[in-house]
Design an enzyme around this catalytic site. Structure first.
Site, mmCIF file in Angstrom:
data_model
loop_
_atom_site.group_PDB
_atom_site.id
_atom_site.type_symbol
_atom_site.label_atom_id
_atom_site.label_comp_id
_atom_site.label_asym_id
_atom_site.label_seq_id
_atom_site.Cartn_x
_atom_site.Cartn_y
_atom_site.Cartn_z
ATOM 1 N N GLY A 213 13.900 -34.793 17.780
ATOM 2 C CA GLY A 213 14.045 -35.593 16.573
ATOM 3 C C GLY A 213 12.979 -36.658 16.468
ATOM 4 O O GLY A 213 12.327 -36.989 17.459
ATOM 5 N N PRO A 214 12.810 -37.195 15.268
ATOM 6 C CA PRO A 214 11.790 -38.209 15.047
ATOM 7 C C PRO A 214 12.078 -39.493 15.832
ATOM 8 O O PRO A 214 13.208 -39.698 16.284
ATOM 9 C CB PRO A 214 11.845 -38.460 13.537
ATOM 10 C CG PRO A 214 13.128 -37.891 13.068
ATOM 11 C CD PRO A 214 13.548 -36.854 14.046
ATOM 12 N N PRO A 215 11.079 -40.343 15.990
ATOM 13 C CA PRO A 215 11.261 -41.579 16.748
ATOM 14 C C PRO A 215 12.313 -42.479 16.112
ATOM 15 O O PRO A 215 12.468 -42.491 14.893
ATOM 16 C CB PRO A 215 9.882 -42.250 16.703
ATOM 17 C CG PRO A 215 8.986 -41.384 15.925
ATOM 18 C CD PRO A 215 9.708 -40.173 15.493
ATOM 19 N N GLY A 216 13.002 -43.205 16.942
ATOM 20 C CA GLY A 216 13.923 -44.215 16.448
ATOM 21 C C GLY A 216 15.267 -43.686 15.990
ATOM 22 O O GLY A 216 16.061 -44.422 15.417
ATOM 23 N N GLY A 218 17.559 -42.553 17.994
ATOM 24 C CA GLY A 218 18.608 -42.846 18.971
ATOM 25 C C GLY A 218 18.673 -41.871 20.129
ATOM 26 O O GLY A 218 19.715 -41.733 20.752
ATOM 27 N N LYS A 219 17.569 -41.191 20.426
ATOM 28 C CA LYS A 219 17.589 -40.212 21.513
ATOM 29 C C LYS A 219 17.768 -40.898 22.861
ATOM 30 O O LYS A 219 18.588 -40.484 23.686
ATOM 31 C CB LYS A 219 16.297 -39.371 21.488
ATOM 32 C CG LYS A 219 16.151 -38.565 20.213
ATOM 33 C CD LYS A 219 14.918 -37.691 20.202
ATOM 34 C CE LYS A 219 13.623 -38.484 20.159
ATOM 35 N NZ LYS A 219 13.473 -39.275 18.932
ATOM 36 N N THR A 220 17.000 -41.961 23.073
ATOM 37 C CA THR A 220 17.131 -42.704 24.328
ATOM 38 C C THR A 220 18.531 -43.288 24.441
ATOM 39 O O THR A 220 19.175 -43.224 25.502
ATOM 40 C CB THR A 220 16.098 -43.848 24.364
ATOM 41 O OG1 THR A 220 14.834 -43.331 23.987
ATOM 42 C CG2 THR A 220 16.015 -44.459 25.739
ATOM 43 N N HIS A 434 -1.803 -52.572 -13.155
ATOM 44 C CA HIS A 434 -1.682 -51.441 -12.238
ATOM 45 C C HIS A 434 -0.207 -51.189 -11.902
ATOM 46 O O HIS A 434 0.285 -50.062 -12.033
ATOM 47 C CB HIS A 434 -2.496 -51.743 -10.973
ATOM 48 C CG HIS A 434 -2.458 -50.677 -9.930
ATOM 49 N ND1 HIS A 434 -3.547 -49.898 -9.626
ATOM 50 C CD2 HIS A 434 -1.457 -50.273 -9.110
ATOM 51 C CE1 HIS A 434 -3.211 -49.047 -8.665
ATOM 52 N NE2 HIS A 434 -1.955 -49.249 -8.325
ATOM 53 N N GLU A 435 0.493 -52.251 -11.524
ATOM 54 C CA GLU A 435 1.893 -52.075 -11.116
ATOM 55 C C GLU A 435 2.767 -51.689 -12.305
ATOM 56 O O GLU A 435 3.622 -50.811 -12.192
ATOM 57 C CB GLU A 435 2.421 -53.351 -10.453
ATOM 58 C CG GLU A 435 1.733 -53.722 -9.141
ATOM 59 C CD GLU A 435 1.673 -52.586 -8.137
ATOM 60 O OE1 GLU A 435 2.599 -51.761 -8.122
ATOM 61 O OE2 GLU A 435 0.682 -52.503 -7.388
#
Ligand code: ADP
Ligand code: ZN
Length: 628
Positions: A213-216, A218-220, A434-435
């Site tokens: 899965g992508p970083p962050g 919650g794998k750790t 622009h915005e």
């Protein structure tokens, strides 16, 4: 504390210097002690004896164990004036002492400074002690003497840079929003707690679990929770730490890690970023590959080397399972894969609940509103968001976190730190156009996400920002949605060009254009949304890395390549034409919105839509649905 040669130098250098100075000062005291009250004039020993005989000597001070004497004598030729003279004596002269004793001379023996003697001894010792001390420290840390933590110096065994936590203190309750993963891993906890239950019926306990899965996400955290739930120690190391310049270091680290783990079984070994070591072998370009392969081989050997029921379970995490060496994924190794994805709206709410536990929230704060506003946020992003909000609250000296802090924190997590607004100037006007260009297209084009707010307050790299409220389901996006996004992203540049003229357009659209090209190219090459038909024309990951797919970049011919380019160009051109037309047709309301924006700095989405509705029937926006 990490130990390195630097630290060794840090300790031994001062020791050497101090040692040297002590040595210096001790061994140079002797002459100096005499010199202090030395007489400038010298006299020979023979002359001194004559003086003694002639009773001209008044006093004698003996120094240096009787080798030097300072003599006070009177000189009859000079009106008996007292003279101080220095005499070098021939070694210790016992007869001299006898003569002095029998004569009326006042004599004094000055011991060769007693403290000096001690220092002399110490001086001889201090230097070696310091050196030996230094060596001792060095060895102790390297683990060759008992009591050391077993790091350092000898490279192989050394610096096993894994961490061990006897108790992680993390429980499954602390992990939220990834229920499927949790469920699958529940089983691992049972394996660790009651292995007999499984081995009794002949079940093979898994050795390795791969969290993908992508970083962050919650794998750790999840791996720690497994250790926490099972009450076993947690060893962790990052794959990148296995890979060193020196061949063999990584492999010996793997050996160390497994040795320690086996000693502490049952336990969890967590290897983060396993792709750093576990990449497909035999495909590397560039250096360091022998080392990586050796490390990987060692890892495979270790995993095969212990029986399934030793109670060591290895959990590895990666975001790129596709690049892993097939050998790692074979049965008996990482044969279980568990996907850990960014949470959906329900998951986000759960994560927010977990992290709101220890925070003081005002009653008006609705966590589900935050969850709705944050599609695409990972668990770590959400944790970070609440933390930023808490920091802002403290800085504003408020009692509890309110929605205002949450909003600011979201902006900050997404777009970076807030800067100071520009003063009114031509470039501020240009940014405003622009915005508003982005925002008006976002409002008038049918399938575009609604505008959340437009602001001229700079943030991160951006000098103005238009925020859209993304719809929840970001996993399936239709062709017209992508076209609407491309048109919206081109709105900024379109406004610059229509209002200020071709010559005045700025670099401010650089980022927009990059997104535009990406989206358009993917429509053609990945999603089959162009005249080229439903074909995938690109290898799955566009990203090039030094490894396997280096050489298999394009699966298509030159001719297809140029047709892709033509399709991409035509998509962008069509959208740009649409964007410019919308700007031209709505010039009046755009001018009004720009004035308001410059005055107020921020317009929120609701107000923006109301103003637009005064000029244009928003439901009529269907007329602008991009055509291709
Ligand atoms: P990963 O290993 O996937 O990169 P981490 O486990 O290191 O992510 O997550 C970093 C931090 O983000 C965690 O310590 C935790 O505070 C928070 N976090 C991430 N995912 C979750 C989740 N699913 N539930 C609760 N907190 C989470
Ligand atoms: Zn822009």
């Amino acid at each position: 504390m990490k130990f390195s040669w630097k630290t060794v130098l840090l300790w031994t250098l001062p020791a050497l210097v101090v040692g040297f100075f002590l040595w210096q000062s001790v061994f140079s005291t002797a002459p100096a002690s005499v010199g202090r009250n030395a007489a400038s004039t010298r006299m020979t020993y023979g002359r001194f004896l004559e003086y003694l005989d002639a009773s001209r000597v008044v006093s004698v001070d003996l120094y240096d164990g009787g080798r030097t004497a300072i003599v006070e004598a009177v000189d009859p030729e000079l009106d008996n004036r007292l003279q101080r003279l220095r005499v070098d004596l021939p070694g210790n002269a016992p007869e001299l002492l006898n003569r002095l004793r029998t004569s009326a001379v006042n004599f004094n023996i000055h011991p060769a400074r007693n403290d000096g003697a001690i220092w002399g001894l110490l001086g001889n010792l201090v230097f070696p002690i310091l050196l030996i001390g230094g060596l001792f420290l060095l060895f102790r840390r390297s683990g060759n003497l008992p009591g050391g933590p077993g790091q350092a110096m000898n490279f192989g065994k050394s610096r096993a840079r894994f961490q061990m936590e006897a108790k992680t203190g993390v429980m499954f309750d602390d992990v939220a929003g990834i229920d499927e993963a949790k469920e699958e891993l529940q089983e691992v906890v049972s394996f660790l707690k009651k292995p007999e239950k499984f081995t009794a019926v002949g079940a093979r306990i898994p050795k390795g679990v791969l969290l993908v899965g992508p970083p962050g996400t919650g794998k750790t955290l999840l791996a720690k929770a497994i250790a926490g739930e099972a009450g076993v120690p947690f060893f962790s190391i990052s794959g990148s730490e296995f890979v060193e310049m020196f061949v063999g270091v990584g492999a010996s680290r793997v050996r160390d890690l497994f040795k320690k783990a086996k000693e502490n079984a049952p336990c969890i070994v967590f290897i983060d970023e396993i792709d750093a070591v576990g990449r497909q072998r035999g495909a590397g370009i560039g250096g360091g590959n022998d080392e990586r392969e050796q490390t990987l081989n060692q890892l495979l050997t270790e995993m095969d080397g212990f029986e399934g029921n030793t109670g060591v379970i290895i959990i590895a995490a990666t975001n790129r399972p596709d690049v892993l060496d097939a050998a790692l994924l074979r049965p008996g190794r990482f044969d279980r894969q568990v996907t850990v994805d960014a949470p959906d709206i329900k998951g986000r709410l759960e994560v927010l609940n977990v992290h709101a536990r220890n925070k003081k929230l005002a009653s008006e704060v609705s966590l589900s509103a935050i969850a709705r506003r944050t599609p695409g946020f990972s668990g770590a992003d959400l944790a970070n968001l609440l933390n930023e909000a808490a920091i802002l609250t403290a800085r504003r000296r408020k009692e509890a976190i309110t929605m205002a802090e949450i909003d600011d924190a979201v902006d900050r997590v997404v777009a970076g730190m807030e800067g100071t607004p520009l003063v009114d100037s031509k470039s501020k006007r240009l940014i405003a156009y622009h915005e508003v260009g982005h925002a008006i297209i976002g409002t008038l084009v049918k399938h575009h996400d609604p505008v959340q707010k437009v602001t001229l307050v700079p943030r991160g790299q951006a000098r103005g920002l238009t925020w859209f409220m993304p719809s929840e389901d970001q996993s399936l996006i239709s062709r017209s949605q992508i076209l609407a996004r491309i048109t919206g992203a081109l709105g900024g540049r379109a406004a610059e060009e229509v209002i200020f003229g071709d010559a005045e357009v700025t670099t401010g659209a650089g980022n927009d254009l990059q997104q535009v090209s990406n989206m358009a190219r993917q429509m053609v090459t990945r999603f089959g949304m162009s005249d080229l038909g439903p074909m995938s024309l690109e290898s799955q990951s566009g990203e090039v890395f030094l490894g396997r797919d280096w050489l298999t970049r394009s699966d298509y011919s030159e001719e297809i390549a140029s047709r892709i380019d033509a399709q991409v160009r035509s998509i962008v051109e069509h959208c740009y034409d649409d964007a410019r037309r919308i700007i031209r047709d709505n010039r009046e309301v755009i001018d009004r919105l720009v004035d308001l924006l410059i005055e107020k700095e921020t317009i929120d989405g609701e107000e923006f839509r109301q103003i637009v509705a005064e000029y244009t029937d928003i439901p009529e926006k269907e007329q602008y649905t991009p055509q291709l």
